[in-house]
Design a protein around this motif. Sequence first.
Motif, PDB file in Angstrom:
ATOM      1  N   THR A 109       0.077  -3.862 -27.524  1.00  8.93           N
ATOM      2  CA  THR A 109      -0.981  -2.863 -27.646  1.00  8.93           C
ATOM      3  C   THR A 109      -1.661  -2.573 -26.308  1.00  8.93           C
ATOM      4  OG1 THR A 109      -2.552  -4.623 -28.239  1.00  8.93           O
ATOM      5  CG2 THR A 109      -1.452  -3.450 -30.047  1.00  8.93           C
ATOM      6  N   ARG A 110      -1.488  -3.498 -25.368  1.00 10.49           N
ATOM      7  CA  ARG A 110      -2.060  -3.294 -24.018  1.00 10.49           C
ATOM      8  C   ARG A 110      -1.242  -4.090 -23.028  1.00 10.49           C
ATOM      9  NH1 ARG A 110      -7.156  -5.308 -21.351  1.00 10.49           N
ATOM     10  NH2 ARG A 110      -7.477  -6.636 -23.189  1.00 10.49           N
ATOM     11  N   LEU A 111      -0.925  -3.452 -21.903  1.00  9.97           N
ATOM     12  CA  LEU A 111      -0.111  -4.082 -20.867  1.00  9.97           C
ATOM     13  C   LEU A 111      -0.854  -3.986 -19.542  1.00  9.97           C
ATOM     14  CD1 LEU A 111       2.654  -5.464 -20.566  1.00  9.97           C
ATOM     15  CD2 LEU A 111       3.636  -3.229 -20.065  1.00  9.97           C
ATOM     16  N   VAL A 112      -1.166  -5.142 -18.957  1.00  8.70           N
ATOM     17  CA  VAL A 112      -1.951  -5.183 -17.713  1.00  8.70           C
ATOM     18  C   VAL A 112      -1.132  -5.897 -16.648  1.00  8.70           C
ATOM     19  CG1 VAL A 112      -4.093  -5.936 -16.634  1.00  8.70           C
ATOM     20  CG2 VAL A 112      -4.082  -5.283 -19.058  1.00  8.70           C
ATOM     21  N   GLY A 113      -1.042  -5.283 -15.482  1.00 12.03           N
ATOM     22  CA  GLY A 113      -0.299  -5.889 -14.382  1.00 12.03           C
ATOM     23  C   GLY A 113      -1.176  -6.101 -13.168  1.00 12.03           C
ATOM     24  N   LYS A 114      -0.922  -7.201 -12.459  1.00  8.38           N
ATOM     25  CA  LYS A 114      -1.664  -7.477 -11.229  1.00  8.38           C
ATOM     26  C   LYS A 114      -0.690  -7.916 -10.149  1.00  8.38           C
ATOM     27  CE  LYS A 114      -5.690 -10.069  -9.502  1.00  8.38           C
ATOM     28  NZ  LYS A 114      -6.794 -10.986  -9.884  1.00  8.38           N
ATOM     29  N   ALA A 115      -0.745  -7.217  -9.018  1.00  6.99           N
ATOM     30  CA  ALA A 115       0.074  -7.552  -7.857  1.00  6.99           C
ATOM     31  C   ALA A 115      -0.880  -7.834  -6.703  1.00  6.99           C
ATOM     32  CB  ALA A 115       1.017  -6.405  -7.512  1.00  6.99           C
ATOM     33  N   LYS A 116      -1.194  -9.092  -6.494  1.00  7.50           N
ATOM     34  CA  LYS A 116      -2.117  -9.495  -5.420  1.00  7.50           C
ATOM     35  C   LYS A 116      -1.270  -9.818  -4.194  1.00  7.50           C
ATOM     36  CE  LYS A 116      -5.888 -12.698  -4.307  1.00  7.50           C
ATOM     37  NZ  LYS A 116      -5.246 -13.333  -3.126  1.00  7.50           N
ATOM     38  N   LEU A 117      -1.254  -8.890  -3.232  1.00  7.49           N
ATOM     39  CA  LEU A 117      -0.337  -8.978  -2.094  1.00  7.49           C
ATOM     40  C   LEU A 117      -1.048  -8.699  -0.762  1.00  7.49           C
ATOM     41  CD1 LEU A 117       2.574  -7.023  -3.816  1.00  7.49           C
ATOM     42  CD2 LEU A 117       2.484  -9.500  -3.416  1.00  7.49           C
ATOM     43  N   SER A 118      -2.299  -9.121  -0.676  1.00  6.92           N
ATOM     44  CA  SER A 118      -3.098  -8.934   0.557  1.00  6.92           C
ATOM     45  C   SER A 118      -3.318  -7.465   0.893  1.00  6.92           C
ATOM     46  CB  SER A 118      -2.440  -9.656   1.748  1.00  6.92           C
ATOM     47  OG  SER A 118      -2.340 -11.037   1.522  1.00  6.92           O
ATOM     48  N   GLN A 119      -3.418  -6.624  -0.157  1.00  8.80           N
ATOM     49  CA  GLN A 119      -3.566  -5.190   0.087  1.00  8.80           C
ATOM     50  C   GLN A 119      -4.829  -4.817   0.856  1.00  8.80           C
ATOM     51  OE1 GLN A 119      -2.580  -6.583  -2.814  1.00  8.80           O
ATOM     52  NE2 GLN A 119      -1.443  -5.169  -4.118  1.00  8.80           N
ATOM     53  N   THR A 120      -5.815  -5.701   0.893  1.00  4.63           N
ATOM     54  CA  THR A 120      -7.055  -5.397   1.614  1.00  4.63           C
ATOM     55  C   THR A 120      -6.931  -5.664   3.115  1.00  4.63           C
ATOM     56  OG1 THR A 120      -7.887  -7.628   1.147  1.00  4.63           O
ATOM     57  CG2 THR A 120      -8.478  -5.885  -0.415  1.00  4.63           C
ATOM     58  N   LYS A 121      -5.788  -6.208   3.544  1.00  6.01           N
ATOM     59  CA  LYS A 121      -5.591  -6.532   4.958  1.00  6.01           C
ATOM     60  C   LYS A 121      -4.915  -5.368   5.696  1.00  6.01           C
ATOM     61  CE  LYS A 121      -7.000 -10.669   3.905  1.00  6.01           C
ATOM     62  NZ  LYS A 121      -8.397 -11.084   4.232  1.00  6.01           N
ATOM     63  N   GLU A 122      -4.870  -5.497   7.015  1.00  3.55           N
ATOM     64  CA  GLU A 122      -4.169  -4.525   7.839  1.00  3.55           C
ATOM     65  C   GLU A 122      -2.664  -4.621   7.577  1.00  3.55           C
ATOM     66  OE1 GLU A 122      -5.098  -4.631  12.038  1.00  3.55           O
ATOM     67  OE2 GLU A 122      -6.963  -5.701  11.604  1.00  3.55           O
ATOM     68  N   PRO A 123      -1.938  -3.505   7.729  1.00  2.00           N
ATOM     69  CA  PRO A 123      -0.484  -3.551   7.529  1.00  2.00           C
ATOM     70  C   PRO A 123       0.218  -4.628   8.352  1.00  2.00           C
ATOM     71  CG  PRO A 123      -1.206  -1.281   7.648  1.00  2.00           C
ATOM     72  CD  PRO A 123      -2.413  -2.137   7.979  1.00  2.00           C
ATOM     73  N   ARG A 124      -0.221  -4.829   9.599  1.00  2.00           N
ATOM     74  CA  ARG A 124       0.428  -5.836  10.446  1.00  2.00           C
ATOM     75  C   ARG A 124       0.222  -7.246   9.894  1.00  2.00           C
ATOM     76  NH1 ARG A 124      -3.320  -7.229  15.690  1.00  2.00           N
ATOM     77  NH2 ARG A 124      -5.375  -6.956  14.704  1.00  2.00           N
ATOM     78  N   ASP A 125      -0.949  -7.493   9.288  1.00  2.00           N
ATOM     79  CA  ASP A 125      -1.220  -8.800   8.699  1.00  2.00           C
ATOM     80  C   ASP A 125      -0.364  -9.024   7.457  1.00  2.00           C
ATOM     81  OD1 ASP A 125      -3.078  -9.518  10.613  1.00  2.00           O
ATOM     82  OD2 ASP A 125      -4.797  -8.794   9.462  1.00  2.00           O
ATOM     83  N   ILE A 126      -0.276  -8.002   6.621  1.00  7.52           N
ATOM     84  CA  ILE A 126       0.542  -8.099   5.410  1.00  7.52           C
ATOM     85  C   ILE A 126       2.006  -8.316   5.799  1.00  7.52           C
ATOM     86  CG2 ILE A 126       1.222  -6.957   3.267  1.00  7.52           C
ATOM     87  CD1 ILE A 126      -1.280  -5.184   3.546  1.00  7.52           C
ATOM     88  N   ARG A 127       2.455  -7.535   6.763  1.00  4.23           N
ATOM     89  CA  ARG A 127       3.865  -7.607   7.181  1.00  4.23           C
ATOM     90  C   ARG A 127       4.203  -8.981   7.762  1.00  4.23           C
ATOM     91  NH1 ARG A 127       3.802  -3.421   9.757  1.00  4.23           N
ATOM     92  NH2 ARG A 127       3.197  -4.240  11.785  1.00  4.23           N
ATOM     93  N   ASN A 128       3.362  -9.484   8.653  1.00  3.67           N
ATOM     94  CA  ASN A 128       3.676 -10.759   9.289  1.00  3.67           C
ATOM     95  C   ASN A 128       3.667 -11.911   8.283  1.00  3.67           C
ATOM     96  OD1 ASN A 128       4.116 -11.897  12.136  1.00  3.67           O
ATOM     97  ND2 ASN A 128       2.643 -13.331  11.246  1.00  3.67           N
ATOM     98  N   ALA A 129       2.680 -11.906   7.373  1.00  6.51           N
ATOM     99  CA  ALA A 129       2.630 -12.951   6.348  1.00  6.51           C
ATOM    100  C   ALA A 129       3.865 -12.876   5.454  1.00  6.51           C
ATOM    101  CB  ALA A 129       1.359 -12.820   5.514  1.00  6.51           C
ATOM    102  N   GLY A 130       4.288 -11.655   5.124  1.00  8.03           N
ATOM    103  CA  GLY A 130       5.495 -11.481   4.323  1.00  8.03           C
ATOM    104  C   GLY A 130       6.729 -11.990   5.043  1.00  8.03           C
TER     105      GLY A 130
END
Length: 214
Positions: free
Chosen positions: A167-188
């Motif tokens: 009846t309800r489907l909720v998804g969460k993708a916590k992937l450092s989206q609040t950080k700078e692209p370079r920070d997200i990329r390097n951590a990845g």
Amino acid sequence: MYVPPHFDEPDREVLYDLIENNALGVLITHAASGLDANHIPFELDRSAGELGGLRCHVARSNPVWQDVSTGDEVLVVFRAADAYISPQWYPSKHEFHTQVPTWNYLVAHAYGRITVHDDERFVRRNVAKLTHRHEATQPVPWKMGDAPRDFIDSLVKAIVGLEIEITRLVGKAKLSQTKEPRDIRNAGEVLVAHGDRGVGPAMLATALLKSERD
């Protein structure tokens, strides 16, 4: 589940893929005997109802099927991946020293109404579908017909089917989206280098998307 807008995953097909690729869900019920959680492999039917349906089976000796009533609301949690993120992996940390550790993850929560199927036909069909899906990668897939009929019949009688109308489907993708692209990329990249095949690649895709948007 708390889902800030930047961590929300609204794409239903993405969540369906997450469920199918991580079939062991946590069925959470709150019924006569109180709060309970059972770890169960589920079969997703994308075409059932408006939001899809989930089917599974439990041992007849498991009290959950007698504890719930048809129509009770339940929650099934599916976790795809998770990873600790060190602030040392963010290039900006070494410039400004304003980063802290966090934990990233990919999850889907399926809320729905449960129905109990103490029905051999339902159970046999569900077992066959689960087996077919998860044996598909084997060089010689096992099938129910490989075992003696009386043996399978005895096992089928020892389990009970459950069906959940989502009846309800909720998804969460916590992937450092609040950080700078370079920070997200390097951590990845660090995660991938350490063998991570879930959060790391997802963070690299997030960094690319954010770079394009910015």
